[in-house]
Every structure is written in structure tokens, then in C-alpha cells.
Design a protein around this motif. Structure first.
Motif, PDB file in Angstrom:
ATOM      1  N   UNK A 432       0.848  -1.189   0.000  1.00 64.33           N
ATOM      2  CA  UNK A 432       0.000   0.000   0.000  1.00 64.33           C
ATOM      3  C   UNK A 432       0.882   1.237   0.000  1.00 64.33           C
ATOM      4  N   UNK A 433       0.644   2.113  -0.962  1.00 70.64           N
ATOM      5  CA  UNK A 433       1.360   3.387  -0.989  1.00 70.64           C
ATOM      6  C   UNK A 433       0.544   4.398  -0.197  1.00 70.64           C
ATOM      7  N   UNK A 434       1.215   5.061   0.738  1.00 73.33           N
ATOM      8  CA  UNK A 434       0.552   6.068   1.561  1.00 73.33           C
ATOM      9  C   UNK A 434       1.265   7.401   1.430  1.00 73.33           C
ATOM     10  N   UNK A 435       0.475   8.446   1.284  1.00 72.62           N
ATOM     11  CA  UNK A 435       1.012   9.792   1.320  1.00 72.62           C
ATOM     12  C   UNK A 435       0.647  10.350   2.694  1.00 72.62           C
ATOM     13  N   UNK A 436       1.683  10.565   3.525  1.00 72.56           N
ATOM     14  CA  UNK A 436       1.467  10.900   4.928  1.00 72.56           C
ATOM     15  C   UNK A 436       1.944  12.321   5.196  1.00 72.56           C
ATOM     16  N   UNK A 437       1.054  13.141   5.732  1.00 74.53           N
ATOM     17  CA  UNK A 437       1.396  14.516   6.062  1.00 74.53           C
ATOM     18  C   UNK A 437       2.237  14.572   7.328  1.00 74.53           C
ATOM     19  N   UNK A 438       2.823  15.741   7.573  1.00 71.23           N
ATOM     20  CA  UNK A 438       3.714  15.899   8.712  1.00 71.23           C
ATOM     21  C   UNK A 438       3.052  15.639  10.045  1.00 71.23           C
ATOM     22  N   UNK A 439       1.737  15.848  10.125  1.00 67.35           N
ATOM     23  CA  UNK A 439       1.042  15.601  11.393  1.00 67.35           C
ATOM     24  C   UNK A 439       0.555  14.162  11.529  1.00 67.35           C
ATOM     25  N   UNK A 440       0.955  13.307  10.582  1.00 65.33           N
ATOM     26  CA  UNK A 440       0.579  11.903  10.638  1.00 65.33           C
ATOM     27  C   UNK A 440      -0.669  11.546   9.856  1.00 65.33           C
ATOM     28  N   UNK A 441      -1.375  12.527   9.357  1.00 67.33           N
ATOM     29  CA  UNK A 441      -2.585  12.261   8.568  1.00 67.33           C
ATOM     30  C   UNK A 441      -2.227  11.565   7.257  1.00 67.33           C
ATOM     31  N   UNK A 442      -2.936  10.491   6.936  1.00 68.18           N
ATOM     32  CA  UNK A 442      -2.769   9.829   5.643  1.00 68.18           C
ATOM     33  C   UNK A 442      -3.659  10.556   4.635  1.00 68.18           C
ATOM     34  N   UNK A 443      -3.036  11.319   3.779  1.00 68.52           N
ATOM     35  CA  UNK A 443      -3.792  12.116   2.810  1.00 68.52           C
ATOM     36  C   UNK A 443      -4.382  11.240   1.713  1.00 68.52           C
ATOM     37  N   UNK A 444      -3.544  10.352   1.148  1.00 69.09           N
ATOM     38  CA  UNK A 444      -3.981   9.447   0.084  1.00 69.09           C
ATOM     39  C   UNK A 444      -3.342   8.084   0.310  1.00 69.09           C
ATOM     40  N   UNK A 445      -4.039   7.022  -0.105  1.00 67.71           N
ATOM     41  CA  UNK A 445      -3.421   5.700  -0.099  1.00 67.71           C
ATOM     42  C   UNK A 445      -4.036   4.836  -1.186  1.00 67.71           C
ATOM     43  N   UNK A 446      -3.215   3.930  -1.711  1.00 68.27           N
ATOM     44  CA  UNK A 446      -3.649   3.010  -2.758  1.00 68.27           C
ATOM     45  C   UNK A 446      -3.036   1.637  -2.510  1.00 68.27           C
TER      46      UNK A 446
END
Length: 735
Positions: A432-446
Motif C-alpha cells: 500500500x502506498x501512503x502519502x502521509x502529512x507531517x502531522x501523521x494524517x494519511x492524505x492518500x493511499x492506494x
């Protein structure tokens, strides 16, 4: 800030035909500009120049070259910027390798391109070369949004001298095929960041392991951030199906990608197509092909070169090609197919050419045939699909009566897909590819599988707002139809619409614009220009690229004559000179016959705009006089049909420069706004007129024999000047 030594106008040094033309035209510009106290300098953004600038530690002191692209990248962020940008090579791997070999042959000890880097040293070299590949120049220089349109004089000429259009028939078998799922379009996710954020991209394996694909990303508040992927399995299944369908339909198999601008994703897709077309060969000889260093991403031409000493494999390849549907050809005389080199068939140039020809492409038999136009990703394929459907229904467009489609393009600060190169990855294993923001929020995942192509792109708030305002200004100036080509059902476009609608409402112009998905906008725009009217297409970055080839090729026969103004966001100006997709064929003809058919009309238009801009920002009225005279000279080129011919022995690019210089000088001598300039140019105009016969005779005498430029990617300056400035009489007048 630009220092005091920065020339008033920067004229870029590039590659291929545009650069050869510069060897003839730039001395004329510098001669005329100097009379108005205007300095015109150059910066080298050519492929060879960028290679040399990247590896100074491998060169002697005399061979080293400054990083002109980086310098220009800083200049375009200042109000002082005034850059005329000619089309440069967006290099595919085969082009990059060829340029490296040429430079090495000239004594530059740069390293080889590591196709399969294993050591840390090789990986470091590969990383440097990867910064040069593909669209390495445009994202650096385009610090503003795009205003592209046909100059009025150019459009009028095209209507009065309509080019040939191929006939369309309702029963044409030509069609566009795209993936119905599993592509970038269907997997796209998008979100607008409420606050300034950092981010990283992580691949989480099925075993829980984490691989950081990219760290240190940073986005200002308001940035639209997208993520998507293309399934390798879905792509392969689609390609196999279309290869079979094409055979059954009796049409050409043609693949249309952008392996130059999309330097990470599209070469991989191209490689999948090469492998799919030759699948039985890869199934049987896979180990031998691997041992030979075959990479299908580099194309059929590279593959054939690597198996030159393997007759069994060569025979197997030839057998499969004979059994498959015939391939769309780049050069049928030389056997160069659509699958030979990834950079040979660029969708924004190849599709309009096929459409202009009535849906016909060249086959291996040297004849025209209907084609299956394979555009795997469905994001923008509907534009071409709808265009083909429209012409099947209505017949060909008449350039004599057709209106025009202008374009306002969102491209500043690496907007959208063309800025995705550093964040595009071929996935090494399932996970799973995750785009994780600096505050830990997963913005997008596939959820992804090995071989999938995952990418992220971003579009910043300031460029979006600037783009909408530019569209408002342009619509007000033209008072015509204006359409935002945005699809509310697409994730990215839906985020842009959230910006567009409130701005239009706040400015009180919502009733002046339509928002339409690309398919519907295509038909609406075609109907508008068939009625002889004007439409403004307000688009994102990729559609900007595609449409500013599609409509000009239908309207004018070429996109090289477009007026392209980039209003830099910090106040400067970038003036582009059209497309360079046909440049390689022009160079080949020059090398063989010393005839250059490149048309510098785009340079003429850009020069006029650059001088007028200089007059405005520097209060240089002499520059304004020069600019007005450029417009008169351009009109003279068109009115008197002084553009280059395609055939050796007839007037070429160099002849057009003589006529431009003459018309320019005559306009300056005749004007009454500046007596000093009129007095200065009167004898120059007289000399150019009096010596017409001698100059044209000298230019014609140069044609016919092969021309030695001392190189292709890195020509010899003295040899190039000798080829491109063969008239001693003209040179004596110009200097």
C-alpha cells in the motif's frame, strides 16, 4: 535579482532545427536591437549544454559550462526577466544516450549513462542524468501561466491560403482506445490542503515493512495534491486485447504517449507496449534478452541493435511483427515503426497529424491506412476520441472559414502531471502506498502490486488564482466563448472547480464562462470554430500542451506558428516560439541536402512581443518602434509568401531571414516615430534591396550538397555558422 550585466533580452540556445535557424537569425536580431540600445544575450538550455553543466568534475577548465538553466530559473522569478524560449529537446533515454556518445566522441570525458546501476557511484551518476531526462527545462522556466493563440496576421494568412486537409468518411475504422479501468484517471484521488504541510510517500509491504519512496515534500496552504496509479496487470491486459482487436479490424496499431514530458511514467508504459507486441519473443528468449541488456522501455530499435548478432531472435521478432497487425510508421522508407523509439511519437503532435490527414497513418507498405490510436490512460484520450467522432459525422474542417481556439493554460510552478516526475515510482512489490502529512494524517493511499506505476502531482493556490484571472482578462479582451475544460466527476478537476467558481462569482463574470468536461468541451469548441467563431479553452497543464497542437494543426497546419506568452507571476515575460516536434526531420534534410525548411514565424511573433514588453517595463520607446516594425516584417513574410519551402533548391529558412531583415529595415526606415532609427536603418534597407539578387543567389548556391555541422546534439559553432550564413553579401550588411 538579475544583476546589471543581464542582457535586456535572453534568447535561448537549444537543439536541432530551432538552434540551426538561430545561427542565421540571431545575428540579425542583435544587429537591429543594438540600434535601440537593446542587448540580446543567450543562455544554453540545450540537451548537450545541460549534460556538460551537470558534470564539470569530468571536464577540463576549457570544457566546463555554466548551469544556464539554473540561472534562468532564478531570472524568471524576477520582474527583469525577458526570455525568448525556443523549443528544446525533452530527452528520452535513447536521445540522452546518443547525446552522451556524441560528446564523448568530441573529447568530453563525461560518464556513460548507467542503464542498470549497481554501485553507489553508478547510482549517483544515474541520479544526475535523470535530472536531465524528459521535461527538465519547462518546469524550471514556466513561472507563469500560458496564453497561447494564433496571431491575427498568421490566422488571416491561413484562412486566405488554406492548407490541405484529409477527407473523413463516416465509415472510417480509425478509433481511439483507452483503458476502461485501472488507469491514472480511474484511480485518482485529490485533496486541497487547508494548511502548509510537509509530506512523505511510503510503501507499506504486505509483510508490514515500510519503504520511504520520497521524503521532505513541502506544500503551501491551498495546494491541490493528487495521487493515482496505473495497474500493470490492467495495462498488459488492455494492450493484449487491443493488439488482437487491431489485427481483426485490419487497421494500424499505433501507440500515442508523451515519453518526453512524462519522463518516468510514459517510458514504462511504452515498454509494456513493446513487450506486449513481442510477447512470444520475450516468453521464449527472456533470459537471453536480459543478458543482452534489453530494456523494452528503450524501444524496438534498441532491442534490435542488441540482438544484431542473434539471428534466431531476430527471426522470431520479424515473424511476430509479420503476424501482428501492421504498425503505424514513423518512417516507412527506413522501417522505423511506432515502437522503435519512445520519443518518436508524441501524442500531442502525432494525433493531430493523423486527424488532419482524415484519420490516416502511414503503414509499413508506405501507404495510408486507418488506425487504432492506443492511448492507455483515459484522462485526456476522450478529447481525441470526440474529435474523431465529430469529423466522422461532419467531414473535414475548412481552414479557410474556420475560427480559432485560444488557450489559457495552468502550468506555473510545475502544476499538475508535468510536475510529477520526482514523485512517480514503479512499484517494486505488493503493498500500500501512503502519502502521509507531517502531522501523521494519511492524505492518500492506494493498494498496489509489483510493477504498478504510482504518481503524485500538485498544483499550488497562487498559480490557480493567477490562471483564473488570466482567463478573465483574455475573455474580456476577446468577448467570446470561454470554457474551463474541467470534469466535475474527476477528483483533481473537482478540486479546481472549488477555486474557479467562487473567483468567477466574486469578479461578476460567472455568466461569461462555461465549465465542461473535456469530451463535451471538445465538441463545443469544434462546433464554434466550424461556425467561424473564437473560443478560449481554459485548461490544465497537459490539456494546454495537447490543445495548443491539436487546434493549430487543424487551423494553421502547424503549431510552430503560435504566439505563446507566459506572463511570469513576478512580473517578467517568457515568450515561447511554438513546437519543435518536427525538428529532427528538418535537421536530417539539412544534413543531406543543405536545405532547412524550419519556419521561424514563431520566433518572429515572440520577438515582437518581447520588444513590446521591454518597451512597457523599461519605458524604452525605441524598443517599441522596433517591435512595431517586427509586426510589419512578419506581415510582409506572410503577405508575400516568404516562408520556407519544403524542397531543396527552393527558398528555405535562410531566405526567410533575409526577407524578414529587409522588411524590418524598410519598416524602420519608413516610420516617423523615431527619426534617429529611421535614419540609421535607411541605408541598411537600401543595401538589402539593392543586393537582393546577389544575396538570393548566394543562398541558393549553398543548397544541394550534404552539410557538415560538426555534430547533431553538439554542433561546431564555426561550421554551423558557415552553413547557416552562406551569403557573404548579407553578412557584410548585417555584420
Amino acid at each position: 535579482m538579475a544583476d546589471s550585466t543581464t542582457p535586456d533580452i535572453i534568447y535561448t540556445k537549444v537543439d536541432e532545427a530551432p538552434e540551426l535557424a538561430s545561427a542565421s537569425f540571431l545575428p540579425i536580431i542583435q544587429k537591429f536591437a543594438s540600434a535601440a540600445g537593446v542587448t540580446v544575450g543567450t543562455k544554453d538550455i540545450s540537451l548537450a549544454g545541460r549534460i556538460l553543466a551537470t558534470f564539470p568534475e569530468h571536464l577540463t577548465e576549457a570544457q566546463r559550462q555554466s548551469d544556464d538553466l539554473a540561472e534562468l530559473g532564478q531570472l524568471v522569478k524576477t520582474p527583469e526577466a525577458n526570455v525568448i524560449k525556443l523549443p528544446n529537446i525533452s530527452a528520452s533515454v535513447p536521445q540522452l544516450v546518443a547525446a552522451i556518445k556524441e560528446l564523448q566522441g568530441q573529447g568530453y570525458a563525461i560518464p556513460d549513462y548507467p542503464e542498470s546501476p549497481e554501485t553507489d557511484a553508478d547510482k549517483a551518476i544515474r541520479a544526475k542524468y535523470d535530472t536531465i531526462k524528459g521535461s527538465a527545462v519547462n518546469p524550471v522556466l514556466r513561472e507563469g501561466n500560458s496564453d497561447r493563440r494564433a496571431a491575427k496576421a498568421v490566422k488571416a494568412y491561413a484562412q486566405n491560403n488554406p492548407h490541405r486537409m484529409g477527407n473523413w468518411s463516416a465509415d472510417s475504422k480509425t478509433r481511439v482506445s483507452s483503458m476502461s479501468g485501472g488507469d491514472f484517471r480511474s484511480n485518482e484521488k485529490s485533496a486541497t490542503l487547508a494548511t502548509e504541510s510537509t509530506a512523505k510517500i511510503v510503501l507499506v509491504g504486505e509483510d508490514g515493512s515500510e519503504t520511504v519512496l520520497k521524503d521532505g515534500l513541502s506544500y503551501p496552504a491551498g495546494t491541490v495534491v493528487d495521487a493515482t496509479f496505473m495497474s500493470a496487470k490492467a495495462l498488459d491486459a488492455f494492450l493484449a486485447d487491443e493488439i488482437a482487436k487491431t489485427k481483426a479490424e485490419g487497421t494500424l496499431f499505433s501507440l500515442h504517449l508523451k515519453a518526453t514530458m512524462m519522463k518516468v511514467s510514459d517510458p514504462i508504459i511504452f515498454g509494456h507496449a513493446v513487450k506486449a507486441f513481442l510477447q512470444p519473443v520475450f516468453d521464449t528468449y527472456g533470459a537471453e534478452l536480459d543478458a543482452a541488456g534489453v530494456n523494452p522501455n528503450s524501444g524496438l530499435g534498441d532491442l534490435m541493435a542488441r540482438v544484431e548478432d542473434k539471428p534466431e531472435i531476430k527471426a522470431a521478432i520479424e515473424k511476430i511483427i509479420a503476424e501482428r497487425a501492421p504498425l503505424y510508421m514513423v518512417d516507412s522508407d527506413k522501417g522505423i515503426t511506432n515502437l522503435h523509439v519512445p520519443s518518436d511519437v508524441i501524442v500531442d503532435a502525432s494525433m493531430p497529424a493523423l486527424i488532419r490527414a482524415g484519420g490516416k497513418g502511414w503503414g509499413p507498405d508506405g501507404k495510408e491506412h486507418d488506425a487504432n490510436c492506443v492511448i492507455p490512460d483515459n484522462s485526456y484520450a476522450p478529447v481525441y476520441e470526440e474529435t474523431i467522432a465529430y469529423f466522422k459525422e461532419t467531414g473535414k474542417l475548412d481552414p479557410a472559414t474556420a475560427g480559432t481556439v485560444q488557450n489559457i493554460g495552468l502550468m506555473a510552478q510545475k502544476a499538475e502531471e508535468y510536475g510529477s516526475h520526482p514523485t512517480t515510482f514503479e512499484i517494486p512489490h505488493n503493498g500500500t502506498v501512503k502519502m502521509i502529512l507531517g502531522d501523521g494524517t494519511v492524505l492518500h493511499e492506494h493498494a498496489v502490486e509489483a510493477g504498478d506505476i504510482w504518481r503524485s502531482a500538485s498544483t499550488r493556490k497562487a498559480p490557480i488564482e493567477d490562471w483564473v484571472q488570466l482567463a478573465i482578462d483574455r475573455q474580456r479582451a476577446e468577448n467570446c466563448e470561454a470554457i474551463f475544460w474541467l470534469d466535475a466527476s474527476r477528483a483533481h478537476d473537482a478540486e479546481l472547480i472549488k477555486y474557479v467558481e467562487p473567483i468567477l462569482a466574486a469578479k461578476g463574470v460567472a455568466d461569461k464562462f462555461k465549465i465542461m468536461a473535456p469530451r463535451e468541451a471538445t465538441r463545443a469548441s469544434l462546433e464554434t470554430i466550424r461556425a467561424g467563431k473564437t473560443s478560449i479553452a481554459v485548461t490544465g497543464n497537459v490539456l494546454r500542451d495537447y490543445l495548443t497542437d491539436l487546434f493549430p494543426i487543424l487551423e494553421l497546419a502547424t503549431s510552430a506558428k503560435m504566439l505563446s506568452i507566459v506572463k511570469l507571476m513576478n512580473g517578467g515575460g517568457l515568450f515561447e516560439t511554438g513546437a519543435g516536434g518536427s525538428a529532427p526531420k528538418h535537421v536530417q534534410q539539412l544534413q543531406q541536402e543543405n536545405h532547412l525548411r524550419w519556419d521561424s514565424l514563431g520566433e518572429f511573433c515572440a520577438l515582437g512581443e518581447s520588444l513590446q514588453f521591454l518597451a512597457d517595463v523599461r519605458s524604452n520607446e525605441k524598443a517599441r518602434v522596433l517591435g512595431k516594425a517586427v509586426d510589419a516584417a512578419t506581415q510582409g513574410i506572410l503577405d508575400d509568401n516568404r516562408s520556407p519551402s519544403r524542397k531543396v533548391g527552393e527558398p528555405d529558412n535562410r531566405d526567410s531571414h533575409y526577407w524578414f531583415a529587409r522588411y524590418w529595415a524598410e519598416a524602420l526606415a519608413a516610420q516617423s516615430d523615431d527619426a534617429e532609427l529611421a535614419s540609421h536603418f535607411a541605408p541598411i534597407a537600401a543595401a538589402l534591396a539593392e543586393n537582393e539578387a546577389a544575396i538570393l543567389s548566394e543562398l541558393k548556391a549553398a543548397q544541394g550538397a550534404p552539410a557538415d555541422l560538426g555534430g547533431y546534439y553538439h554542433t561546431d559553432a564555426a561550421k554551423t555558422a558557415a552553413v547557416m550564413r552562406p551569403s557573404a553579401t548579407l553578412n557584410a550588411i548585417i555584420g
